[in-house]
Design a protein around this motif. Structure first.
Motif, PDB file in Angstrom:
ATOM      1  N   GLU A 143      36.089  37.393  39.116  1.00  0.00           N
ATOM      2  CA  GLU A 143      35.460  36.561  38.253  1.00  0.00           C
ATOM      3  C   GLU A 143      35.930  36.402  37.334  1.00  0.00           C
ATOM      4  O   GLU A 143      35.953  35.546  36.420  1.00  0.00           O
ATOM      5  CB  GLU A 143      34.003  37.205  38.415  1.00  0.00           C
ATOM      6  CG  GLU A 143      32.894  36.436  37.690  1.00  0.00           C
ATOM      7  CD  GLU A 143      32.659  34.878  38.333  1.00  0.00           C
ATOM      8  OE1 GLU A 143      32.124  34.266  37.739  1.00  0.00           O
ATOM      9  OE2 GLU A 143      33.293  34.773  39.487  1.00  0.00           O
ATOM     10  N   LEU A 144      36.442  37.394  36.453  1.00  0.00           N
ATOM     11  CA  LEU A 144      37.088  37.643  35.186  1.00  0.00           C
ATOM     12  C   LEU A 144      38.261  36.686  35.276  1.00  0.00           C
ATOM     13  O   LEU A 144      38.651  35.831  34.071  1.00  0.00           O
ATOM     14  CB  LEU A 144      37.455  38.947  34.738  1.00  0.00           C
ATOM     15  CG  LEU A 144      36.329  39.880  34.608  1.00  0.00           C
ATOM     16  CD1 LEU A 144      36.829  41.290  34.439  1.00  0.00           C
ATOM     17  CD2 LEU A 144      35.624  39.534  33.302  1.00  0.00           C
ATOM     18  N   GLU A 145      38.855  36.717  36.135  1.00  0.00           N
ATOM     19  CA  GLU A 145      40.236  35.684  36.393  1.00  0.00           C
ATOM     20  C   GLU A 145      39.692  34.262  36.744  1.00  0.00           C
ATOM     21  O   GLU A 145      40.216  33.548  35.772  1.00  0.00           O
ATOM     22  CB  GLU A 145      40.975  36.050  37.465  1.00  0.00           C
ATOM     23  CG  GLU A 145      41.681  37.400  37.626  1.00  0.00           C
ATOM     24  CD  GLU A 145      42.438  38.008  38.696  1.00  0.00           C
ATOM     25  OE1 GLU A 145      43.233  38.847  38.505  1.00  0.00           O
ATOM     26  OE2 GLU A 145      41.955  37.460  39.788  1.00  0.00           O
ATOM     27  N   ARG A 146      38.751  34.047  37.338  1.00  0.00           N
ATOM     28  CA  ARG A 146      38.264  32.796  37.655  1.00  0.00           C
ATOM     29  C   ARG A 146      37.499  32.072  36.397  1.00  0.00           C
ATOM     30  O   ARG A 146      37.684  30.877  36.193  1.00  0.00           O
ATOM     31  CB  ARG A 146      37.181  32.716  38.728  1.00  0.00           C
ATOM     32  CG  ARG A 146      36.642  31.373  39.211  1.00  0.00           C
ATOM     33  CD  ARG A 146      35.189  31.232  40.027  1.00  0.00           C
ATOM     34  NE  ARG A 146      34.132  31.755  39.045  1.00  0.00           N
ATOM     35  CZ  ARG A 146      33.543  30.951  38.223  1.00  0.00           C
ATOM     36  NH1 ARG A 146      34.028  29.795  38.067  1.00  0.00           N
ATOM     37  NH2 ARG A 146      32.475  31.538  37.638  1.00  0.00           N
ATOM     38  N   THR A 147      36.783  32.897  35.592  1.00  0.00           N
ATOM     39  CA  THR A 147      36.261  32.444  34.275  1.00  0.00           C
ATOM     40  C   THR A 147      37.259  32.316  33.209  1.00  0.00           C
ATOM     41  O   THR A 147      37.116  31.656  32.070  1.00  0.00           O
ATOM     42  CB  THR A 147      34.918  33.118  33.896  1.00  0.00           C
ATOM     43  OG1 THR A 147      35.611  34.581  33.622  1.00  0.00           O
ATOM     44  CG2 THR A 147      33.940  33.218  34.985  1.00  0.00           C
ATOM     45  N   GLY A 148      38.343  32.743  33.389  1.00  0.00           N
ATOM     46  CA  GLY A 148      39.321  32.899  32.206  1.00  0.00           C
ATOM     47  C   GLY A 148      39.329  33.730  31.206  1.00  0.00           C
ATOM     48  O   GLY A 148      40.104  33.711  30.146  1.00  0.00           O
TER      49      GLY A 148
END
Length: 146
Positions: A40-45
């Protein structure tokens, strides 16, 4: 973003090569929830990517300068063309647009002073819109965080 997400980010900033199992242990989560949070941290940038930190001297890139560039105009097409051009120059490892004067701050890395002079004369000073360039040589890195 909560405290656990911040711990995940802090641990990855220390060591981006942690396995998900090691990361989960450090932030006191089981593997599955840690993995979900990481994705999720990667997906949201919030986490934009992973990099290797390179010793530039090991690559023969021992000369570093901070370069201040003042533009002759602030017209959008000229500034955009300049920024696109500097993004393509491999000697520039970091570039910032600033408020006020100077307009840009560049971190330039080359083999030595002669290579820097060639870069300056043949590439940087020839870019459209450049009014003034001022350089200072980096003596020593004291804090080097990404």
């Amino acid at each position: 973003m909560d405290a656990v997400d911040r711990k995940i980010i802090a641990e990855l900033q220390k060591d981006g090569r942690l396995t998900i199992t090691e990361l989960a242990a450090r932030v006191q989560l089981s593997v599955s929830p840690c993995h979900r949070r990481l994705r999720e941290l990667e997906r949201t940038g919030a986490i934009r990517g992973y990099r290797a930190v390179i010793d530039r001297s090991a690559l023969g890139q021992d000369f570093e300068a901070l370069v201040f560039v003042t533009m002759s105009t602030t017209e959008r097409p000229v500034v955009a063309a300049f920024e696109e051009a500097i993004a393509r120059l491999p000697e520039i490892v970091q570039a910032e647009r600033l408020f006020g004067d100077p307009d840009h701050l560049l971190r330039v890395v080359t083999k030595d002073l002669a290579a820097y002079q060639q870069f300056y004369d043949e590439k940087l000073a020839t870019l459209a819109g450049v009014q003034r360039v001022s350089s200072t040589i980096v003596m020593k890195h004291i804090v080097d965080r990404v």
